[in-house]
Design a protein around this motif. Sequence first.
Motif, PDB file in Angstrom:
ATOM      1  N   ASN A 168       8.688   2.904  -2.159  1.00 48.27           N
ATOM      2  CA  ASN A 168       9.846   2.019  -2.059  1.00 48.27           C
ATOM      3  C   ASN A 168       9.401   0.613  -2.468  1.00 48.27           C
ATOM      4  N   PRO A 169       9.771   0.141  -3.655  1.00 50.80           N
ATOM      5  CA  PRO A 169       9.239  -1.136  -4.159  1.00 50.80           C
ATOM      6  C   PRO A 169       9.487  -2.325  -3.245  1.00 50.80           C
ATOM      7  N   VAL A 170      10.680  -2.444  -2.676  1.00 53.52           N
ATOM      8  CA  VAL A 170      10.954  -3.623  -1.841  1.00 53.52           C
ATOM      9  C   VAL A 170      10.127  -3.576  -0.560  1.00 53.52           C
ATOM     10  N   PHE A 171       9.981  -2.402   0.044  1.00 53.33           N
ATOM     11  CA  PHE A 171       9.126  -2.288   1.229  1.00 53.33           C
ATOM     12  C   PHE A 171       7.684  -2.608   0.866  1.00 53.33           C
ATOM     13  N   TYR A 172       7.229  -2.124  -0.276  1.00 57.57           N
ATOM     14  CA  TYR A 172       5.838  -2.320  -0.716  1.00 57.57           C
ATOM     15  C   TYR A 172       5.505  -3.800  -0.842  1.00 57.57           C
ATOM     16  N   VAL A 173       6.456  -4.575  -1.395  1.00 56.90           N
ATOM     17  CA  VAL A 173       6.230  -6.011  -1.567  1.00 56.90           C
ATOM     18  C   VAL A 173       6.333  -6.742  -0.232  1.00 56.90           C
ATOM     19  N   GLN A 174       7.364  -6.436   0.549  1.00 55.58           N
ATOM     20  CA  GLN A 174       7.511  -7.106   1.835  1.00 55.58           C
ATOM     21  C   GLN A 174       6.364  -6.753   2.777  1.00 55.58           C
ATOM     22  N   TYR A 175       5.854  -5.544   2.656  1.00 55.18           N
ATOM     23  CA  TYR A 175       4.720  -5.142   3.487  1.00 55.18           C
ATOM     24  C   TYR A 175       3.469  -5.941   3.119  1.00 55.18           C
ATOM     25  N   ALA A 176       3.306  -6.257   1.841  1.00 61.69           N
ATOM     26  CA  ALA A 176       2.169  -7.085   1.432  1.00 61.69           C
ATOM     27  C   ALA A 176       2.247  -8.448   2.106  1.00 61.69           C
TER      28      ALA A 176
ATOM     29  N   HIS B   1       5.683  -7.087  -7.497  1.00 59.82           N
ATOM     30  CA  HIS B   1       5.227  -5.730  -7.177  1.00 59.82           C
ATOM     31  C   HIS B   1       3.786  -5.541  -7.633  1.00 59.82           C
ATOM     32  N   ASP B   2       3.449  -6.041  -8.822  1.00 61.15           N
ATOM     33  CA  ASP B   2       2.067  -5.952  -9.314  1.00 61.15           C
ATOM     34  C   ASP B   2       1.116  -6.737  -8.414  1.00 61.15           C
ATOM     35  N   LEU B   3       1.559  -7.921  -7.971  1.00 60.78           N
ATOM     36  CA  LEU B   3       0.727  -8.721  -7.077  1.00 60.78           C
ATOM     37  C   LEU B   3       0.517  -7.997  -5.750  1.00 60.78           C
ATOM     38  N   ALA B   4       1.579  -7.417  -5.216  1.00 59.46           N
ATOM     39  CA  ALA B   4       1.453  -6.657  -3.972  1.00 59.46           C
ATOM     40  C   ALA B   4       0.477  -5.499  -4.152  1.00 59.46           C
ATOM     41  N   ALA B   5       0.557  -4.826  -5.295  1.00 57.43           N
ATOM     42  CA  ALA B   5      -0.348  -3.700  -5.558  1.00 57.43           C
ATOM     43  C   ALA B   5      -1.799  -4.163  -5.609  1.00 57.43           C
ATOM     44  N   ALA B   6      -2.042  -5.310  -6.262  1.00 57.42           N
ATOM     45  CA  ALA B   6      -3.404  -5.842  -6.341  1.00 57.42           C
ATOM     46  C   ALA B   6      -3.924  -6.219  -4.960  1.00 57.42           C
ATOM     47  N   PHE B   7      -3.055  -6.790  -4.136  1.00 58.53           N
ATOM     48  CA  PHE B   7      -3.435  -7.197  -2.782  1.00 58.53           C
ATOM     49  C   PHE B   7      -3.734  -5.977  -1.912  1.00 58.53           C
ATOM     50  N   HIS B   8      -2.851  -4.986  -1.945  1.00 58.85           N
ATOM     51  CA  HIS B   8      -3.080  -3.760  -1.174  1.00 58.85           C
ATOM     52  C   HIS B   8      -4.371  -3.074  -1.631  1.00 58.85           C
ATOM     53  N   SER B   9      -4.621  -3.089  -2.932  1.00 53.57           N
ATOM     54  CA  SER B   9      -5.823  -2.456  -3.480  1.00 53.57           C
ATOM     55  C   SER B   9      -7.086  -3.146  -2.972  1.00 53.57           C
ATOM     56  N   PHE B  10      -7.060  -4.488  -2.953  1.00 54.40           N
ATOM     57  CA  PHE B  10      -8.224  -5.215  -2.447  1.00 54.40           C
ATOM     58  C   PHE B  10      -8.436  -4.908  -0.964  1.00 54.40           C
ATOM     59  N   TRP B  11      -7.345  -4.879  -0.204  1.00 52.55           N
ATOM     60  CA  TRP B  11      -7.455  -4.579   1.231  1.00 52.55           C
ATOM     61  C   TRP B  11      -8.080  -3.200   1.439  1.00 52.55           C
ATOM     62  N   ALA B  12      -7.679  -2.227   0.605  1.00 46.48           N
ATOM     63  CA  ALA B  12      -8.212  -0.870   0.725  1.00 46.48           C
ATOM     64  C   ALA B  12      -9.702  -0.831   0.419  1.00 46.48           C
ATOM     65  N   LYS B  13     -10.145  -1.660  -0.520  1.00 46.32           N
ATOM     66  CA  LYS B  13     -11.586  -1.723  -0.824  1.00 46.32           C
ATOM     67  C   LYS B  13     -12.384  -2.141   0.400  1.00 46.32           C
ATOM     68  N   GLY B  14     -11.796  -3.039   1.203  1.00 48.58           N
ATOM     69  CA  GLY B  14     -12.483  -3.512   2.404  1.00 48.58           C
ATOM     70  C   GLY B  14     -12.678  -2.433   3.451  1.00 48.58           C
ATOM     71  N   LYS B  15     -11.875  -1.369   3.384  1.00 46.66           N
ATOM     72  CA  LYS B  15     -12.055  -0.273   4.333  1.00 46.66           C
ATOM     73  C   LYS B  15     -13.353   0.477   4.051  1.00 46.66           C
ATOM     74  N   ASP B  16     -13.722   0.542   2.759  1.00 48.85           N
ATOM     75  CA  ASP B  16     -14.930   1.270   2.363  1.00 48.85           C
ATOM     76  C   ASP B  16     -16.142   0.355   2.245  1.00 48.85           C
ATOM     77  N   ASP B  17     -15.906  -0.918   1.930  1.00 52.38           N
ATOM     78  CA  ASP B  17     -17.008  -1.864   1.720  1.00 52.38           C
ATOM     79  C   ASP B  17     -16.821  -3.040   2.684  1.00 52.38           C
ATOM     80  N   VAL B  18     -17.613  -3.061   3.715  1.00 55.60           N
ATOM     81  CA  VAL B  18     -17.479  -4.089   4.757  1.00 55.60           C
ATOM     82  C   VAL B  18     -17.594  -5.495   4.177  1.00 55.60           C
ATOM     83  N   SER B  19     -18.386  -5.658   3.124  1.00 52.85           N
ATOM     84  CA  SER B  19     -18.602  -6.987   2.545  1.00 52.85           C
ATOM     85  C   SER B  19     -17.346  -7.567   1.920  1.00 52.85           C
ATOM     86  N   LEU B  20     -16.350  -6.702   1.656  1.00 53.60           N
ATOM     87  CA  LEU B  20     -15.121  -7.176   1.019  1.00 53.60           C
ATOM     88  C   LEU B  20     -13.987  -7.419   2.017  1.00 53.60           C
TER      89      LEU B  20
END
Length: 581
Positions: free
Chosen positions: A444-452, A521-540
Amino acid sequence: MDVFALFAARVSNALQTLYPDLPADLLARIVVEPPRDAAHGDLSTNAAMIVAKPLGKNPREVATALVEQFKADADVTEVELAGPGFINFRLATPIWHQVLRSIATQGAEYGRSALGKGEAVNIEFVSANPTGPMHVGHTRGAVFGDTLASLMAFSGYDVTREYYINDAGSQIDTLARSTFLRYREALGEAIEIPSGFYPGEYLMPVGQALKDEFGDSLLTKAEPEVTAIVKGRVLAAMLDLIKKDLAQLGIHHDVFFSERTLHGEGGAIDATLKWLREEGMVYEGRLEPPKGKAPEEWEDREQTLFRATDYGDDIDRPLVKSDGTYTYFAADIAYHRNKFLRGFKHMINVLGADHSGYVKRLQAATKAVSLNAADMDVRICQLVRLLKNGEPFKMSKRSGDLVTLADVVEEVGADATRFMLMYRRNDASMDFDFALVKEQTKDNPVFYVQYAHARAYSIFKTAQRDLPALDVSHAALAAAEIERIVTPAELDLVRVLAAWPRTVAAAAVAHEPHRIAFYVHDLAAAFHSFWAKGKDDVSLRFVNSEDPKLTLARLALVDAVRQVIVNGLTILGVSAPEELS
């Protein structure tokens, strides 16, 4: 800070240094943009290919000279010639730090520009016949026009939102007759709505109001007097209804222009036709039968014609009907002359899919009445198909055979309605799936952006929990050691932020506000992606309880993401909640 504009200016200056006689209009055609493949660098320019031919040189020769110029630029770590003459740049890390600082400094103003130079722009949108509530077909054009107006105002234009009230013609007479039936119904009479009348229950309150005001006295009055009374009351009621419908989506017009004011002896249409004759733009002549019509269906007669073909239209257009009344197009010409006389040299009309044939004639009219001094862009909004779980969706139709704007907003909310209608080009038909826009998932694009946006706030709450002594005020974030932002993942996120000013400017010039929805939407995707990286890499991870200064720098990055999302959603007319339920 607009990185792309900054380097466009540097490229232009470098060319002027190498070739002092280059004209300004040629340099203005230079484009600096992201390369198609991010692996090729951060920026790319076509400058060498733009100026090579006027210089009588090979593009690669010009590009090679430019490459040498930029080797001394401290903000460029790598510059190379590619293909027939493109130049790719890779930028130094401090440039991206400057982007973050500019966002912190400018806040809600980041991306705003003086691109429009304060020029007046008239955006006419919705302009539905005032015969009932707004339906879903009107809703897309309403959201598009309002978002475009916000986008252009953000880009430095002096924007007027205008609604053209189609309150002249046979449909208004039918509306008055339909309302009079509801008046009789309010008096206790059993009525039957004839075919061709407006059957919606929305006319019942108007009928009741007429009864409350006049009792049964309208039944004994002469028809012309009754028609005038009913028409005036119902038009006012319908316009109020339309305004309330639009207000549910946060849409408000600056000007409501009545078509009726153009008519009448000595009115604007008369004056415009007189002026057109004086300018030699009107003649008496005959038209060929339209394609697909048999000769017996075509009225071959001498008539008053506008020389539309002189201004790019396919055929010359009739201005006067056989009964002596003006055509609808005659009113259009007078209306757009009125716009020009009010000082508008830039006009944008937002029309529905059934008006695609009007584009050339409206552009011709605008050129003619302004003597080529004004421009007209007609934006067509294609149809919306309502679905639920992929199947056609029939909603309750309280207003006759209409699915209203109010129905849609009640079902999914104003935010989802606005965002989803902008999350597709206006000239492409779209499916609006009620089930999808109510889901709280990444689909859901609007939820995805507002969730970011909400996630940014949750990160700050985590920081306050893990580092309660850390000052996360705006002043502290502005003074953070941004230089600690150095990892490729962090800088990739900053690159997306850096694209915002260019996105806004390009969308405003192209009159394509859907680009704003795509961008956030692209910005939200980039932000969510970075957050997900932090789950696997503590340094991020954004919050590092053992390194408060790094945490503060990353919180400045998070706040920059939050701010740009807000800036984009504000243009779209969508809220940015701190929490999602």
